[in-house]
Scaffold this motif. Structure first.
Motif, PDB file in Angstrom:
ATOM      1  N   PHE A 136      -0.153  29.080  68.734  1.00 33.33           N
ATOM      2  CA  PHE A 136      -1.599  29.052  68.519  1.00 33.33           C
ATOM      3  C   PHE A 136      -1.929  28.889  67.038  1.00 33.33           C
ATOM      4  O   PHE A 136      -1.255  29.462  66.173  1.00 33.33           O
ATOM      5  N   ASP A 137      -2.984  28.133  66.786  1.00 34.17           N
ATOM      6  CA  ASP A 137      -3.604  28.081  65.460  1.00 34.17           C
ATOM      7  C   ASP A 137      -4.917  28.856  65.566  1.00 34.17           C
ATOM      8  O   ASP A 137      -5.939  28.320  65.992  1.00 34.17           O
ATOM      9  N   LEU A 138      -4.888  30.124  65.191  1.00 31.83           N
ATOM     10  CA  LEU A 138      -6.049  30.983  65.383  1.00 31.83           C
ATOM     11  C   LEU A 138      -7.145  30.730  64.354  1.00 31.83           C
ATOM     12  O   LEU A 138      -8.211  31.358  64.422  1.00 31.83           O
ATOM     13  N   SER A 139      -6.884  29.806  63.414  1.00 33.85           N
ATOM     14  CA  SER A 139      -7.956  29.436  62.488  1.00 33.85           C
ATOM     15  C   SER A 139      -8.970  28.520  63.173  1.00 33.85           C
ATOM     16  O   SER A 139     -10.080  28.341  62.685  1.00 33.85           O
ATOM     17  N   ARG A 140      -8.594  27.950  64.295  1.00 32.29           N
ATOM     18  CA  ARG A 140      -9.511  27.105  65.063  1.00 32.29           C
ATOM     19  C   ARG A 140     -10.343  27.978  65.999  1.00 32.29           C
ATOM     20  O   ARG A 140      -9.830  28.906  66.620  1.00 32.29           O
ATOM     21  N   THR A 141     -11.593  27.646  66.121  1.00 29.91           N
ATOM     22  CA  THR A 141     -12.473  28.405  67.014  1.00 29.91           C
ATOM     23  C   THR A 141     -12.324  27.956  68.465  1.00 29.91           C
ATOM     24  O   THR A 141     -12.673  28.694  69.386  1.00 29.91           O
ATOM     25  N   GLU A 142     -11.821  26.751  68.679  1.00 30.14           N
ATOM     26  CA  GLU A 142     -11.588  26.258  70.035  1.00 30.14           C
ATOM     27  C   GLU A 142     -10.396  25.299  70.010  1.00 30.14           C
ATOM     28  O   GLU A 142     -10.001  24.792  68.961  1.00 30.14           O
ATOM     29  N   ASN A 143      -9.833  25.074  71.202  1.00 30.89           N
ATOM     30  CA  ASN A 143      -8.652  24.207  71.321  1.00 30.89           C
ATOM     31  C   ASN A 143      -7.561  24.623  70.330  1.00 30.89           C
ATOM     32  O   ASN A 143      -6.998  23.792  69.608  1.00 30.89           O
ATOM     33  N   ASN A 144      -7.278  25.915  70.298  1.00 29.11           N
ATOM     34  CA  ASN A 144      -6.323  26.420  69.308  1.00 29.11           C
ATOM     35  C   ASN A 144      -4.883  26.507  69.825  1.00 29.11           C
ATOM     36  O   ASN A 144      -4.005  26.982  69.116  1.00 29.11           O
ATOM     37  N   LEU A 145      -4.641  26.046  71.047  1.00 33.92           N
ATOM     38  CA  LEU A 145      -3.274  26.034  71.580  1.00 33.92           C
ATOM     39  C   LEU A 145      -2.566  24.770  71.094  1.00 33.92           C
ATOM     40  O   LEU A 145      -2.907  23.651  71.480  1.00 33.92           O
ATOM     41  N   LEU A 146      -1.571  24.955  70.238  1.00 33.67           N
ATOM     42  CA  LEU A 146      -0.834  23.821  69.673  1.00 33.67           C
ATOM     43  C   LEU A 146       0.275  23.338  70.598  1.00 33.67           C
ATOM     44  O   LEU A 146       0.626  22.156  70.583  1.00 33.67           O
ATOM     45  N   ALA A 147       0.839  24.242  71.371  1.00 36.31           N
ATOM     46  CA  ALA A 147       1.939  23.858  72.262  1.00 36.31           C
ATOM     47  C   ALA A 147       2.203  24.982  73.255  1.00 36.31           C
ATOM     48  O   ALA A 147       1.945  26.158  72.971  1.00 36.31           O
ATOM     49  N   GLU A 148       2.720  24.586  74.405  1.00 39.93           N
ATOM     50  CA  GLU A 148       3.166  25.552  75.414  1.00 39.93           C
ATOM     51  C   GLU A 148       4.446  25.007  76.039  1.00 39.93           C
ATOM     52  O   GLU A 148       4.465  23.891  76.558  1.00 39.93           O
ATOM     53  N   HIS A 149       5.504  25.796  75.965  1.00 36.30           N
ATOM     54  CA  HIS A 149       6.806  25.379  76.483  1.00 36.30           C
ATOM     55  C   HIS A 149       7.279  26.397  77.519  1.00 36.30           C
ATOM     56  O   HIS A 149       7.194  27.610  77.284  1.00 36.30           O
ATOM     57  N   PHE A 150       7.780  25.879  78.636  1.00 36.46           N
ATOM     58  CA  PHE A 150       8.254  26.748  79.719  1.00 36.46           C
ATOM     59  C   PHE A 150       9.739  26.490  79.951  1.00 36.46           C
ATOM     60  O   PHE A 150      10.183  25.341  80.028  1.00 36.46           O
ATOM     61  N   PHE A 151      10.502  27.572  80.070  1.00 40.56           N
ATOM     62  CA  PHE A 151      11.945  27.489  80.281  1.00 40.56           C
ATOM     63  C   PHE A 151      12.277  28.254  81.567  1.00 40.56           C
ATOM     64  O   PHE A 151      12.187  29.483  81.598  1.00 40.56           O
ATOM     65  N   PRO A 152      12.641  27.535  82.640  1.00 34.51           N
ATOM     66  CA  PRO A 152      12.888  28.198  83.932  1.00 34.51           C
ATOM     67  C   PRO A 152      14.181  28.996  83.925  1.00 34.51           C
ATOM     68  O   PRO A 152      15.077  28.770  83.101  1.00 34.51           O
ATOM     69  N   VAL A 153      14.280  29.913  84.863  1.00 31.95           N
ATOM     70  CA  VAL A 153      15.438  30.805  84.930  1.00 31.95           C
ATOM     71  C   VAL A 153      16.728  30.029  85.163  1.00 31.95           C
ATOM     72  O   VAL A 153      17.801  30.441  84.708  1.00 31.95           O
ATOM     73  N   GLU A 154      16.642  28.877  85.851  1.00 29.74           N
ATOM     74  CA  GLU A 154      17.852  28.109  86.148  1.00 29.74           C
ATOM     75  C   GLU A 154      18.517  27.553  84.892  1.00 29.74           C
ATOM     76  O   GLU A 154      19.713  27.264  84.893  1.00 29.74           O
ATOM     77  N   LYS A 155      17.745  27.396  83.808  1.00 29.66           N
ATOM     78  CA  LYS A 155      18.283  26.771  82.598  1.00 29.66           C
ATOM     79  C   LYS A 155      18.325  27.709  81.395  1.00 29.66           C
ATOM     80  O   LYS A 155      18.767  27.313  80.318  1.00 29.66           O
ATOM     81  N   ILE A 156      17.874  28.922  81.574  1.00 35.74           N
ATOM     82  CA  ILE A 156      17.730  29.804  80.413  1.00 35.74           C
ATOM     83  C   ILE A 156      19.077  30.184  79.804  1.00 35.74           C
ATOM     84  O   ILE A 156      19.182  30.438  78.598  1.00 35.74           O
ATOM     85  N   SER A 157      20.136  30.198  80.612  1.00 37.57           N
ATOM     86  CA  SER A 157      21.447  30.580  80.069  1.00 37.57           C
ATOM     87  C   SER A 157      21.926  29.597  79.007  1.00 37.57           C
ATOM     88  O   SER A 157      22.738  29.954  78.146  1.00 37.57           O
ATOM     89  N   GLN A 158      21.426  28.357  79.048  1.00 40.21           N
ATOM     90  CA  GLN A 158      21.803  27.366  78.044  1.00 40.21           C
ATOM     91  C   GLN A 158      21.285  27.737  76.655  1.00 40.21           C
ATOM     92  O   GLN A 158      21.770  27.210  75.650  1.00 40.21           O
ATOM     93  N   HIS A 159      20.314  28.627  76.603  1.00 43.05           N
ATOM     94  CA  HIS A 159      19.680  28.987  75.335  1.00 43.05           C
ATOM     95  C   HIS A 159      20.195  30.318  74.778  1.00 43.05           C
ATOM     96  O   HIS A 159      19.690  30.786  73.760  1.00 43.05           O
ATOM     97  N   TRP A 160      21.172  30.922  75.459  1.00 44.45           N
ATOM     98  CA  TRP A 160      21.676  32.223  75.010  1.00 44.45           C
ATOM     99  C   TRP A 160      22.718  32.047  73.915  1.00 44.45           C
ATOM    100  O   TRP A 160      23.605  31.209  74.014  1.00 44.45           O
TER     101      TRP A 160
END
Length: 218
Positions: A136-160
């Motif tokens: 988030f860019d909280l300096s913005r009053t609206e549309n402040n979400l810069l990115a959203e990334h989702f990592f499912p349980v099936e692939k999370i072990s690759q990131h450990w």
């Protein structure tokens, strides 16, 4: 005295099997036997089928008995058994979580996130779950979400990553709606634990190196 033909007793000995074979063949959708040899073959097949069904029924009985034993064991442990297991009670964004330059050009492109699930003793735990990272860019009053990334349980072990005194999941999260306007970004992490079904949330503010064209006025 008149003697009966020698093969009459053999045929008579199988005559009682014909009604049984006819009934079995009809039940199985088969053609009725046309000879004594066909009768023997069909009876042998029926015996094999019966043995197979008996074995399968025995396996089912054993599986049900094992399930009943497991249920009794769990009931004996009581509702407090989860408290005795190592499970997630909180999550933490590591101190190395920071904005990062992924393409080698001036300015940061996103955030490298270090996330550790923690147990009741605040020890890192390699727990199964899904992860959502929001920037988030909280300096913005609206549309402040810069990115959203989702990592499912099936692939999370690759990131450990586990090394000496360092145990965490690592995620590289780029901006998807452009860089922030100011030199700060808020990282929000949500971990859904697959053992308990609980969600854990934490966040952290990171400094950002902006590209020259988006540097805030001094």
């Amino acid at each position: 005295m008149t003697l009966a033909p020698a093969n009459r007793s053999s045929s008579a000995s199988l005559s009682w099997l014909w009604p049984l074979a006819l009934a079995a063949a009809a039940a199985a959708g088969c053609q009725p036997p046309s000879s004594d040899e066909d009768l023997r073959v069909q009876l042998q097949d029926l015996r094999h089928q019966n043995a197979k069904l008996t074995a399968e029924a025995q396996k089912l009985r054993e599986a049900l008995a094992e399930r009943d034993r497991q249920v009794q064991t769990l009931q004996g442990l009581g509702e407090a058994r989860l408290e005795l297991l190592f499970h997630v009670t909180s999550i933490q964004l590591g101190r190395y979580t920071a904005a990062a330059d992924f393409d080698g050009k001036p300015g940061d492109d996103g955030v490298r996130v270090y996330l550790s699930p923690l147990d009741t003793h605040n020890h890192p735990l390699k727990a199964a779950g899904s992860v959502k990272i929001q920037l988030f860019d909280l300096s913005r009053t609206e549309n402040n979400l810069l990115a959203e990334h989702f990592f499912p349980v099936e692939k999370i072990s690759q990131h450990w990553f586990g090394a000496f005194l360092s145990y965490h999941y690592r995620f590289d999260c780029r901006w998807t709606a452009g860089p922030p306007k100011q030199d700060e970004v808020t990282v929000r992490a949500v971990f859904t634990d697959y053992l308990t079904g609980k969600q854990f949330t934490t966040q952290k503010v990171c400094k950002v190196k902006l590209p020259p064209a988006t540097q805030p006025a001094g």
